[in-house]
Structures are given as C-alpha cells and as structure tokens.
Design a protein around this motif. Sequence first.
Motif, PDB file in Angstrom:
ATOM      1  N   SER A 198       0.833  -1.204   0.000  1.00  0.00           N
ATOM      2  CA  SER A 198       0.000   0.000   0.000  1.00  0.00           C
ATOM      3  C   SER A 198       0.864   1.249   0.000  1.00  0.00           C
ATOM      4  CB  SER A 198      -0.912  -0.001   1.235  1.00  0.00           C
ATOM      5  OG  SER A 198      -1.555   1.231   1.341  1.00  0.00           O
ATOM      6  N   LEU A 199       0.444   2.218  -0.803  1.00  0.00           N
ATOM      7  CA  LEU A 199       1.127   3.515  -0.798  1.00  0.00           C
ATOM      8  C   LEU A 199       0.411   4.491   0.129  1.00  0.00           C
ATOM      9  CD1 LEU A 199       2.060   4.033  -4.537  1.00  0.00           C
ATOM     10  CD2 LEU A 199       3.525   3.309  -2.664  1.00  0.00           C
ATOM     11  N   ASP A 255      -7.437   2.963  -6.889  1.00  0.00           N
ATOM     12  CA  ASP A 255      -8.004   2.984  -8.242  1.00  0.00           C
ATOM     13  C   ASP A 255      -9.399   2.361  -8.224  1.00  0.00           C
ATOM     14  OD1 ASP A 255      -7.709   0.214  -8.164  1.00  0.00           O
ATOM     15  OD2 ASP A 255      -5.925   0.192  -9.441  1.00  0.00           O
ATOM     16  N   CYS A 275      -2.829   3.311  -5.892  1.00  0.00           N
ATOM     17  CA  CYS A 275      -2.266   3.952  -7.075  1.00  0.00           C
ATOM     18  C   CYS A 275      -0.786   4.255  -6.840  1.00  0.00           C
ATOM     19  CB  CYS A 275      -3.000   5.266  -7.363  1.00  0.00           C
ATOM     20  SG  CYS A 275      -4.724   5.059  -7.823  1.00  0.00           S
ATOM     21  N   PRO A 276       0.051   4.093  -7.864  1.00  0.00           N
ATOM     22  CA  PRO A 276       1.466   4.462  -7.726  1.00  0.00           C
ATOM     23  C   PRO A 276       1.628   5.966  -7.515  1.00  0.00           C
ATOM     24  CG  PRO A 276       1.079   3.092  -9.672  1.00  0.00           C
ATOM     25  CD  PRO A 276      -0.258   3.519  -9.171  1.00  0.00           C
ATOM     26  N   PHE A 277       2.832   6.376  -7.114  1.00  0.00           N
ATOM     27  CA  PHE A 277       3.122   7.789  -6.944  1.00  0.00           C
ATOM     28  C   PHE A 277       2.766   8.565  -8.218  1.00  0.00           C
ATOM     29  CE2 PHE A 277       6.134   6.179  -3.683  1.00  0.00           C
ATOM     30  CZ  PHE A 277       5.676   6.940  -2.615  1.00  0.00           C
ATOM     31  N   ARG A 311      -3.504  12.381  -5.316  1.00  0.00           N
ATOM     32  CA  ARG A 311      -2.358  11.564  -5.700  1.00  0.00           C
ATOM     33  C   ARG A 311      -1.210  11.836  -4.729  1.00  0.00           C
ATOM     34  NH1 ARG A 311      -0.420  14.573 -11.342  1.00  0.00           N
ATOM     35  NH2 ARG A 311      -0.242  16.678 -10.472  1.00  0.00           N
ATOM     36  N   SER A 325       6.025  12.734  -5.084  1.00  0.00           N
ATOM     37  CA  SER A 325       7.326  12.131  -4.784  1.00  0.00           C
ATOM     38  C   SER A 325       7.894  12.598  -3.453  1.00  0.00           C
ATOM     39  CB  SER A 325       8.320  12.437  -5.911  1.00  0.00           C
ATOM     40  OG  SER A 325       8.457  13.839  -6.086  1.00  0.00           O
TER      41      SER A 325
END
Length: 624
Positions: free
Chosen positions: A2-3, A342, A348-350, A399, A402
Amino acid sequence: MSLSRPAHCVPRQQECVDALVSAGWSRQATQIAVSQSQTQLTYAELEQHVARLCGRLRALGAGRGRRVGICLERTPHLPVAVLATLRAGAAYVPLDPNYPSDRLAYMAEQSDLCVLLTESALVTVLPAHDGCTRLVLDDPAEQPALAAVTPVPADAGLAQADDAAYLIFTSGSTGRPKGVSVPHRAVANFLRSMAQEPGMAASDTLVAVTTLSFDIAVLELLLPLYSGARLEIAPTRVAADGTALRSLLESTRATVMQATPTTWRLLLEAGWRGSPQFRVLVGGEPLPADLATALALRSEGVWNLYGPTETTVWSTLWKVQRDSTTIRIGRPIRNTQVHVLDAQGLPCPFGVPGEICIGGDGLSDGYPFDAAQTAERFIADPFATEPGSRLYRTGDLGRWMSDGQLEHLGRRDHQVKLRGYRIEPGEIEHCLRDLPDVADALVTVQTVSSGEPALVAYIVARGADTPSPTALRAALRQKLPAYLIPQHIVPLTALPRLPNGKVDRGSLPVPEHAAMRVCTPSFTDPREQRLVALCRELIGQDTITGEDNFFDAGGHSLLALRLLTRLEAETGVRLNLLRLANSSLRAIAEELPDGITPDTPETPARSGFRQKLGRWLGLPGGAP
C-alpha cells in the motif's frame, strides 16, 4: 504494498471529550477561558456553568443515546452548552438559527431531540417537537431550577468513548440534509493531534468565527479549552465583516485563527497585516497559491487542512512552504490512514490519481438515518490488521507526490466546495424542481466574468412564462440556507444532452451570456449609475438595476466587502453591510455623497489605496 501514508499511531485511548477537555481546568482556574467583548469566563467559572447545566440536562432526560439540540447565537453560552451536553452523555445537534424553519424542523424531527437548548430571542425559530423540552438559557424563570440542581463533575463517566458526541447535518443529494454521527473517540483523537500540530498552547488566543453547524467549529470551540488557551468568540456580524474581524484580531492580540479561504480574503482586503507570532489555519475549500503566499508573508506559518465531515473535521495537514508553487494537503494526522485507490480498490502508484480513502480513529459512525448510504461509503479496510476496520470513500481525487505529500485534485462526482461549504447540487436541483414554475434544473459552479466561482442554476420553465430570479431565490430561501442559494439563474429551453442522455455540462452557457432579462436602464442619478456599474463588475451580471438588492442579484459576503471597500476608496463613506443586505441599490446610492460620477477618475488618493490593497493581497505590482 500500500502507498498509504499512516500518521504516527499511538494506542487507542478510550476517552470522552468533556473529560479530556476539562482535565486541566483546575490548574488554571483564574485564567480567562472564554470571552466576548466585555463578557469573560475564567476556567473555574466555565466549570461551574458546565457542571450546573449538565445537571439540569440530566434532570430533563439527557443521557447516553439521547440527543440535545443547540440553537444559540454566538455567545459564551455556546461552548457551555456543547460541553454540558457531552458531559451529560448525550450527543449535541447544531441547529443554525439562520437556517429556514422548515430545514430546522426536519433536522430536529430526524434527530428525535430530548432537549432543545435555546435563548429567548430564538424561541420562535423552531416549532414545538413532541417529547422535546425547551430549555431557554436566558429565561429568568429557568434560573431557580439551574441553581437547585446538583452539579455534575467532569469525571462522572456518563458517556463512553464509542457513544456519539455530535450529530451534524450536511447537504444531501436527495433534497434533504443528511446527518453524520461522530463518536467521542474520534473527537478526542482529533483534539490530541491538533494540539501537537499545528499546535496550541496555554499562551494562545484563538478567535472563533465558524457557525456550530459547520464541523470545523469543533476545533475552534474545544481545542483552546483543551489546551488551556483563551477562546474569543466572534459574533456573527463580526465574523462576516472583514474590517470588524480585523479589529477584533488586533484588539485581542489573537495568535491563531481557523477559517476558509473566503474569510482570509475578507481579512486581507480589509488590510489585515498579521504578525510574526500568528498561526493561520485554512480549510473547507481549496487554498489558492496566491492566497497561501499572501498569508505566509503575514504569519508564523500557514497550515492547509483537509478532511470530510465523515472522518472528523481534519484528516491531513500541510504547512505551506513560502516558495511553493503547488499546494498540498499533506500527511495524515495521528492514528489516521490515507489511501489513494483505483477503480479496483488497489493502491495507485506515486503521481497517479485515484480516490482518497481514509481510515483510522477519526472515522465517524456513518449516517444513522441512511443505512444504504453508510454501507456504500464506509467499506471494509483491506489494509487493516484489526478486524472490522473500515475506510471512508471520500469521493475526492488525489495523488501521492514524490515528496510524500498528498495533492487534492477535485471530485469524482458533482459535489462542490464553495466559500467553505460542502454543497450537493442535487439538493438545490431537487428544491428547484419542486417549484410549480420549474420543469427541470441543473446546478453547478462556474467562474463568471468577475473571476469568482459562483453557484449557477440552469432552469427549464414549466410554462411559457419564465419565473424571475428574485422569485426563484425567494422560494428557495424558504427551504435552503443562504449558502445554497444560486448567485446566477439561467433559463434554457432544454438542458443540453449527450447522445447517452446525460447532461452535456460542457455546453452550458456562462451566465453573463444568458441573462434572464434584457434591459438598458437610464439613470437620473449618477450615484446610482456608478453603484450599479460596480455591482455588475463584481457579480458578473450586466442586467443588474437600481431596483435590485445586492445579494438577490447574486452577491455574497466577499463581494459585498469588495464593493464597500471600492465605495469607501472613491467617496470616503463606509456603508453598513446589513444596510446593503436589506436595501435596494437605489436606496443605498442615496447615502453616497453628491458629485460621484459614473466613471470616477483614478485620483492619487484612490490609486494609493488600490496599491495598498494590492500589497495586502500579495499581488505583483500592488494594484488588484
């Protein structure tokens, strides 16, 4: 993997709000706790008032599982009423006295109130409700009963951590407001987190400007009292007037205030300069970068706060960097987890947008009067190790960047935030369609010619005659609070549709190109001509006449202050905001001095004023 970005977590403490907030009061008994103008309560006096009112509420049946309505003006009675209700074990229900009576009656009936706390000037605002006792706090006849009760101490333990602390109503897409139930444990976690960051100390003075019906008032009323600080309550008329609010901040030597971007702009336009010790808390709607910069130059720090009502006021925070060109909403507060997911519910990725979903101790109990909606928005948390954990699907897009900070990207649906208020356009559309002269309606937010976002209603008339904007707004005011009244009303023969039958929002005309009436009035009074011209410029409507009222024509408080500021710069006369709200432009023009021309020249004095205003706003070159 998980992000999500969990905040630092501590063991869940089963705390109740009143016990948490009042724990340290005995150590600062003589310090000022609550003030308004010449009225002051020390912490010892606050404890006495809360303990006695709690005893009276208990005698009237308030306790666990019950709800107490609070319909009060913004005075020191307000925090006393909130804390006494919480100490009694009941949940409080904010009932804004400025709301239409039908809306208040619906909220009171839904809540099944056992007691209504109010004051004599507001007794007629709410109709009688079966099983609900009115307690009029300023009624002399009530004083003997209050004096005779046994005070209830802070450690009485009449509430449990999982009990509801408050039930608050938000705009609902079905045409009716929907209630959100928030437990003690969530509020306690929120207060502990906010006291650490952005921070609150006993030496602070916070000026409270937010109505109790807006959940960010939880921070304003409770965080100072939890921290041993001073709570200065701004009256409603002061909170809506930038000049009066500036004066209050300066006279009280306030060190912190929480407000929406709209209110902060009011202050800047009133010439507020801030101080190096002042902390700015901003939330309720997106923070524009130019406003963030202007506020950062006038304060110790600016904190951008984000969170829906369903996750207890604020869930993330970010301290604005003075050289930042991108605004973030930051990282989660303590004991809070934030995921960006998503459509399949995967992280969702960075840098990739997804829906912001929030878990942790701040989660509310959902919508007590809508089990289906609760099940849809509060889902099982697939990332949690604790059984039964849930996530709230916010409907907001975001979102992870970085730098580890969260960026907000708007909504998945049509819900909007405008001047700090959460607005479901469907509620306004429903009310419009209920009117006999309206066959169909759609409500959205458009940026009008003045550059301001505005609430716009597109209507299709039921018959040959199109109802006037004034008549439609008057009808809506019987059902909706002021923040839900559209500034612009645009008639269409039909709503534009896509081949699939959905409304083609991209084809909706901007308001200034679809006026509800065409008129080129002649003016016999140059003062009226100039005033009307300024109103047309600010509101973005070229059909305004001297017969119109500023607010009925689409104005709001921020535009009103801009109008008054412009007039003061041109004439030296400062008009009254309430007078503007209750009079036609023609009547207002009669209060202006003779000699004003339709196009007042840019005198050195006026030019200097505009330059100063521009510097206050932090604009390059000064002039706005």
